[in-house]
Structures are given as structure tokens and as C-alpha cells.
Motif scaffolding. Sequence first.
Motif, PDB file in Angstrom:
ATOM      1  N   GLY A   9       5.014 -13.820   9.730  1.00 20.30           N
ATOM      2  CA  GLY A   9       5.027 -13.607   8.294  1.00 20.30           C
ATOM      3  C   GLY A   9       3.696 -13.170   7.735  1.00 20.30           C
ATOM      4  N   ASN A  10       2.905 -12.427   8.499  1.00 17.98           N
ATOM      5  CA  ASN A  10       1.598 -11.979   8.037  1.00 17.98           C
ATOM      6  C   ASN A  10       1.625 -10.499   7.699  1.00 17.98           C
ATOM      7  N   ALA A  11       1.153 -10.169   6.510  1.00 19.09           N
ATOM      8  CA  ALA A  11       1.138  -8.788   6.058  1.00 19.09           C
ATOM      9  C   ALA A  11      -0.025  -8.029   6.683  1.00 19.09           C
ATOM     10  N   GLY A  12       0.181  -6.738   6.849  1.00 21.02           N
ATOM     11  CA  GLY A  12      -0.860  -5.850   7.351  1.00 21.02           C
ATOM     12  C   GLY A  12      -0.984  -4.635   6.450  1.00 21.02           C
ATOM     13  N   GLU A  13      -2.113  -3.960   6.530  1.00 22.58           N
ATOM     14  CA  GLU A  13      -2.388  -2.819   5.663  1.00 22.58           C
ATOM     15  C   GLU A  13      -1.491  -1.632   6.019  1.00 22.58           C
ATOM     16  N   MET A  14      -1.053  -0.905   4.984  1.00 27.40           N
ATOM     17  CA  MET A  14      -0.217   0.294   5.137  1.00 27.40           C
ATOM     18  C   MET A  14      -1.049   1.536   4.887  1.00 27.40           C
ATOM     19  N   ASP A  15      -0.590   2.655   5.412  1.00 20.48           N
ATOM     20  CA  ASP A  15      -1.197   3.942   5.088  1.00 20.48           C
ATOM     21  C   ASP A  15      -0.844   4.295   3.650  1.00 20.48           C
ATOM     22  N   ILE A  16      -1.819   4.803   2.902  1.00 22.31           N
ATOM     23  CA  ILE A  16      -1.613   5.166   1.491  1.00 22.31           C
ATOM     24  C   ILE A  16      -0.525   6.241   1.336  1.00 22.31           C
ATOM     25  N   PRO A  17      -0.537   7.319   2.142  1.00 20.31           N
ATOM     26  CA  PRO A  17       0.526   8.326   1.984  1.00 20.31           C
ATOM     27  C   PRO A  17       1.932   7.759   2.215  1.00 20.31           C
ATOM     28  N   GLU A  18       2.071   6.864   3.188  1.00 24.65           N
ATOM     29  CA  GLU A  18       3.367   6.240   3.464  1.00 24.65           C
ATOM     30  C   GLU A  18       3.817   5.389   2.277  1.00 24.65           C
ATOM     31  N   ALA A  19       2.908   4.605   1.725  1.00 19.85           N
ATOM     32  CA  ALA A  19       3.230   3.756   0.568  1.00 19.85           C
ATOM     33  C   ALA A  19       3.557   4.608  -0.650  1.00 19.85           C
ATOM     34  N   THR A  20       2.811   5.679  -0.853  1.00 20.27           N
ATOM     35  CA  THR A  20       3.049   6.566  -2.001  1.00 20.27           C
ATOM     36  C   THR A  20       4.424   7.210  -1.907  1.00 20.27           C
ATOM     37  N   GLU A  21       4.798   7.652  -0.717  1.00 22.88           N
ATOM     38  CA  GLU A  21       6.113   8.264  -0.530  1.00 22.88           C
ATOM     39  C   GLU A  21       7.228   7.255  -0.803  1.00 22.88           C
ATOM     40  N   GLU A  22       7.046   6.040  -0.313  1.00 22.05           N
ATOM     41  CA  GLU A  22       8.067   5.007  -0.493  1.00 22.05           C
ATOM     42  C   GLU A  22       8.220   4.581  -1.946  1.00 22.05           C
ATOM     43  N   LEU A  23       7.122   4.631  -2.725  1.00 17.23           N
ATOM     44  CA  LEU A  23       7.144   4.116  -4.099  1.00 17.23           C
ATOM     45  C   LEU A  23       7.062   5.183  -5.174  1.00 17.23           C
ATOM     46  N   GLN A  24       7.176   6.444  -4.816  1.00 12.12           N
ATOM     47  CA  GLN A  24       6.972   7.505  -5.794  1.00 12.12           C
ATOM     48  C   GLN A  24       7.901   7.418  -6.994  1.00 12.12           C
ATOM     49  N   THR A  25       9.076   6.814  -6.844  1.00 10.00           N
ATOM     50  CA  THR A  25      10.013   6.724  -7.974  1.00 10.00           C
ATOM     51  C   THR A  25       9.590   5.695  -9.017  1.00 10.00           C
ATOM     52  N   ILE A  26       8.717   4.750  -8.656  1.00  9.39           N
ATOM     53  CA  ILE A  26       8.320   3.726  -9.637  1.00  9.39           C
ATOM     54  C   ILE A  26       6.882   3.894 -10.125  1.00  9.39           C
ATOM     55  N   LEU A  27       6.155   4.852  -9.572  1.00 11.07           N
ATOM     56  CA  LEU A  27       4.767   5.056  -9.993  1.00 11.07           C
ATOM     57  C   LEU A  27       4.714   5.901 -11.259  1.00 11.07           C
ATOM     58  N   GLY A  28       3.765   5.579 -12.136  1.00 10.11           N
ATOM     59  CA  GLY A  28       3.558   6.363 -13.342  1.00 10.11           C
ATOM     60  C   GLY A  28       2.993   7.737 -13.002  1.00 10.11           C
ATOM     61  N   ALA A  29       2.981   8.629 -13.986  1.00 15.67           N
ATOM     62  CA  ALA A  29       2.552  10.016 -13.767  1.00 15.67           C
ATOM     63  C   ALA A  29       1.141  10.120 -13.189  1.00 15.67           C
ATOM     64  N   ASN A  30       0.222   9.319 -13.689  1.00 10.58           N
ATOM     65  CA  ASN A  30      -1.168   9.382 -13.213  1.00 10.58           C
ATOM     66  C   ASN A  30      -1.550   8.179 -12.366  1.00 10.58           C
ATOM     67  N   GLU A  31      -0.562   7.448 -11.886  1.00 14.67           N
ATOM     68  CA  GLU A  31      -0.819   6.242 -11.107  1.00 14.67           C
ATOM     69  C   GLU A  31      -0.990   6.583  -9.630  1.00 14.67           C
ATOM     70  N   GLN A  32      -2.031   6.007  -9.033  1.00 12.84           N
ATOM     71  CA  GLN A  32      -2.307   6.245  -7.617  1.00 12.84           C
ATOM     72  C   GLN A  32      -2.473   4.928  -6.891  1.00 12.84           C
TER      73      GLN A  32
END
Length: 126
Positions: A9-32
Motif C-alpha cells: 500500500g505504498n505510493a510511488g511517483e508517476m511520470d508527469i505526462p502519464e498523469a496529465t493524460e489520465e487527468l486531462q478531463t478534470i484539469l483547468g485550462a491553465n492547470e499543470q
Amino acid sequence: MGILDKLLGNAGEMDIPEATEELQTILGANEQIELAYKLIRDMLVLTNCRLILIDKQGVTGRKVEYRSVPYQSITMFLVESTGNFDLDAELKIWISGQHDPLGMAFSGKTNIYKLQGLLAEKVAGK
């Protein structure tokens, strides 16, 4: 992140591009996304605007809870690094209006100081 960390149950760091692709529908227009961590299906994401906690529920993970926390709502946080016998690091965040903190455990390989530094910067409003 290794299979043992996932089982424990330990979290590890994700790649930013992978996270951005997965969450693009909930991110604001200028949110990174600046940092992202994944625990099997759940995620902790720090953007330039807010902290997002993602809880995928049920067997299929189709039902998803997105908890959005503005940095100004964070009243206190605690980061506990790994030790000799305690192989995971922990993060606890207290949010205004909530009695109990939100918590997450991280793999010993995760750079918890990177998370702590960015969170400190965001909570301080710099």
C-alpha cells in the motif's frame, strides 16, 4: 514502483505526462501537474492550483471520487521519512473544517523531501 510496494500500500511517483493524460478531463485550462503519486489505482496530484486526491472505487474502478483541495485550505501537514525498521514514508494533511487528517504512505524509494518542499511552497503561498 515495485509489486511489493503495491501490495504493502505504498505510493510511488508517476511520470508527469502519464498523469496529465489520465487527468486531462478534470484539469483547468491553465492547470499543470507538478507532482503525481500513484497507489495501485488511487492517486495524489499536486498541480499549480490545487491538491487532488483520486479514489477509484469498486472492483472495476469505474466509480471515481476526485477530492480537490485548494492549497489555502491546508492548515498543517506532516511528513515522516523512512527509518531503519519503518520502510515507508508518510504524509498527513489537515484541512480547514475537517477534524481528521488525510493520510498516505509512500514507498521508501520515493523522494518524500521533493513532495514536502513543493507542498511547503504551495501552502505558504509563494
